[in-house]
Design a protein around this motif. Structure first.
Motif, PDB file in Angstrom:
ATOM      1  N   THR A 155       1.810  -1.399  -2.653  1.00 24.25           N
ATOM      2  CA  THR A 155       2.177  -0.043  -3.085  1.00 24.25           C
ATOM      3  C   THR A 155       1.072   0.959  -2.798  1.00 24.25           C
ATOM      4  O   THR A 155       1.313   2.025  -2.211  1.00 24.25           O
ATOM      5  CB  THR A 155       2.505  -0.035  -4.591  1.00 24.25           C
ATOM      6  N   GLY A 156      -0.159   0.650  -3.208  1.00 23.11           N
ATOM      7  CA  GLY A 156      -1.271   1.570  -2.991  1.00 23.11           C
ATOM      8  C   GLY A 156      -1.561   1.801  -1.526  1.00 23.11           C
ATOM      9  O   GLY A 156      -1.967   2.894  -1.113  1.00 23.11           O
ATOM     10  N   GLU A 157      -1.332   0.749  -0.709  1.00 23.23           N
ATOM     11  CA  GLU A 157      -1.613   0.851   0.728  1.00 23.23           C
ATOM     12  C   GLU A 157      -0.631   1.775   1.430  1.00 23.23           C
ATOM     13  O   GLU A 157      -1.031   2.609   2.253  1.00 23.23           O
ATOM     14  CB  GLU A 157      -1.577  -0.542   1.360  1.00 23.23           C
ATOM     15  N   SER A 166      -6.447   2.825  -0.065  1.00 30.29           N
ATOM     16  CA  SER A 166      -5.357   2.674  -1.025  1.00 30.29           C
ATOM     17  C   SER A 166      -5.289   3.920  -1.902  1.00 30.29           C
ATOM     18  O   SER A 166      -6.308   4.583  -2.130  1.00 30.29           O
ATOM     19  CB  SER A 166      -5.601   1.431  -1.891  1.00 30.29           C
ATOM     20  N   ASN A 194      -4.311   5.046  -5.624  1.00 26.83           N
ATOM     21  CA  ASN A 194      -3.998   4.573  -6.973  1.00 26.83           C
ATOM     22  C   ASN A 194      -4.220   5.692  -7.973  1.00 26.83           C
ATOM     23  O   ASN A 194      -5.321   6.237  -8.067  1.00 26.83           O
ATOM     24  CB  ASN A 194      -4.875   3.371  -7.335  1.00 26.83           C
ATOM     25  N   ASP A 248       1.313   4.070  -0.054  1.00 23.62           N
ATOM     26  CA  ASP A 248       1.226   5.417  -0.634  1.00 23.62           C
ATOM     27  C   ASP A 248      -0.017   6.151  -0.121  1.00 23.62           C
ATOM     28  O   ASP A 248      -0.025   7.387  -0.071  1.00 23.62           O
ATOM     29  CB  ASP A 248       1.190   5.338  -2.167  1.00 23.62           C
ATOM     30  N   GLY A 249      -1.052   5.404   0.243  1.00 23.54           N
ATOM     31  CA  GLY A 249      -2.285   6.021   0.741  1.00 23.54           C
ATOM     32  C   GLY A 249      -2.368   6.074   2.254  1.00 23.54           C
ATOM     33  O   GLY A 249      -3.388   6.493   2.815  1.00 23.54           O
ATOM     34  N   TYR A 291       3.401   6.272  -8.206  1.00 24.20           N
ATOM     35  CA  TYR A 291       4.097   4.985  -8.287  1.00 24.20           C
ATOM     36  C   TYR A 291       5.065   4.914  -9.465  1.00 24.20           C
ATOM     37  O   TYR A 291       6.229   4.547  -9.305  1.00 24.20           O
ATOM     38  CB  TYR A 291       3.065   3.855  -8.379  1.00 24.20           C
TER      39      TYR A 291
END
Length: 392
Positions: A232-234, A255, A257, A236-237, A308
């Motif tokens: 998710t963080g990867e 990432s 977060n 989204d970033g 998220y």
């Protein structure tokens, strides 16, 4: 109450000390004067016993009981030092200091997680205690209580969540013990056994249903997410300068977060992912529609970085409901990618590299039941698998 008695014409003292009966013989003959002297000695001893200042070895240096009481005194001294380290603060005071010191080392998300554990669980229980006075029994009792706390998705907190709560407590106690010179109570306390990672992937047909059920703005997002296995963080970033559509690659190097860009957890997480034609096509179409000055590849409909929690609540779960699929957390997109790769016959080493694992150990541990006979090792089998609509 002690007494002065005689045996073989010699006087001896009979008294109780620390729960034991003590008989200490003198070299004094049983005379009136000597009885008076011995009685005064006994009175002095009993007074010191009451005041807790009595030193057995001082009065009876050659006594067989001296070693026993010296050992008890040493244990008492260590216990006192353990519970009353002169300079040790209250748990809450030290926790705040420690949290401030660690802030520079941790990501924003990790800092907020630990702070949340402190405020919700640790401070209400240990906050007012002197940190050097916390003992192993209290720690184990606290863990037992946690096992009875209601969880969000299950009857009680899971072993994994309990371990997550106990970790800051262990770090705090060990650090305080080192700084204030007392023995840490965290001795031989093992983490609770955690069950295997929950793998509940979607099949190829379900993936298509989900992508067709999300709003148009997020179709490229989920196409990329399902067929790259990004965390998710990867995803989204992910920024456009890390995407090379000509070479059909995507570089994972950061990432996102809780609104903050951070480094990746492990060295193995830094990787270059090969993109299938389906993902390349989706990204090209998405790029054509996106704003050129947007740094992030994927944003929400207001062109802000994806949050998220909000996204899961407003996009992911409604899409599953629309597709008439059982609710599963968004991380199953990563598990789906892994299982589809395995089903297509790709090499475990190549899959591990795409997933950001340094070895295949975790791959086989988590996805063992999805591993068929493996022959290919370059990604072509997966592309063929997708082109055939999920059929081998």
């Amino acid at each position: 109450m002690g007494s002065v008695n005689e045996r073989g014409g010699m006087l001896f003292l009979d008294f109780r000390f620390k729960g034991s009966r003590c008989r200490e013989y003198t070299k004094l003959q049983d005379t009136k004067v000597n009885r008076s002297r011995t009685s005064k000695l006994l009175q002095k001893i009993e007074a010191e016993i009451i005041l807790d200042t009595f030193d057995y070895g001082k009065y009876f240096p050659n006594s067989k009981l001296r070693e026993k009481f010296d050992s008890l005194d040493e244990r008492k001294r260590k216990s006192k030092a353990y519970f009353n380290a002169p300079d040790s603060p209250r748990f809450e005071e030290f926790a705040r200091i420690w949290l401030t010191e660690m802030k520079i080392e941790w990501s924003k998300g990790h800092y907020e997680d630990v702070e949340g554990v402190l405020n919700k669980y640790l401070l209400p229980t240990f906050g007012n205690k002197k940190i050097s006075a916390i003992n192993k029994g209290q720690i184990l009792q606290f863990r037992t209580i946690l096992a009875k706390v209601p969880g969000r998705k299950s009857s009680f907190l899971s072993p994994s969540r309990i371990n997550h709560i106990m970790t800051p407590l262990r770090m705090l106690l060990n650090e305080a013990a080192a700084r204030y010179d007392f023995t840490s109570p965290w001795k031989n306390i093992k983490a609770l056994k955690v069950g295997r990672t929950e793998v509940d992937p979607f099949n190829f047909g379900e993936v298509d249903k989900i992508i067709n059920s999300v709003p148009e703005h997020y179709k490229a997002y989920y196409t990329t997410r399902f067929f790259t296995g990004l965390r998710t963080g990867e995803i989204d970033g992910l920024m456009w300068d890390s995407v090379n559509l000509d070479d059909k690659t995507l570089t994972v190097n950061q990432s996102l977060n809780r609104g903050e860009i951070s480094t990746l957890k492990t060295e193995g997480s830094y990787r270059v992912i090969s993109l299938t034609d389906r993902v390349v096509h989706a990204l090209k179409e998405h790029q054509r529609k996106s704003y050129l000055k947007d740094e992030f590849v994927f944003t929400n409909e207001k062109r802000n970085p994806i949050n998220y929690q909000v996204h899961s609540r407003t996009v992911w779960y409604p899409a599953l409901e629309k597709a008439k699929l059982r609710a599963r957390n968004p991380y199953q997109t990563r598990h789906t990618f892994a299982t589809l790769l395995l089903a297509s016959g790709e090499s475990p080493e190549w899959i591990a590299n795409q997933m950001g694992h340094t070895t295949t150990t975790m791959l086989f541990r988590v996805y063992s039941r999805y591993v068929p006979n493996l022959t290919r090792q370059d990604g072509s089998a997966f592309a063929t698998f997708l082109n055939n609509g999920g059929q081998l």
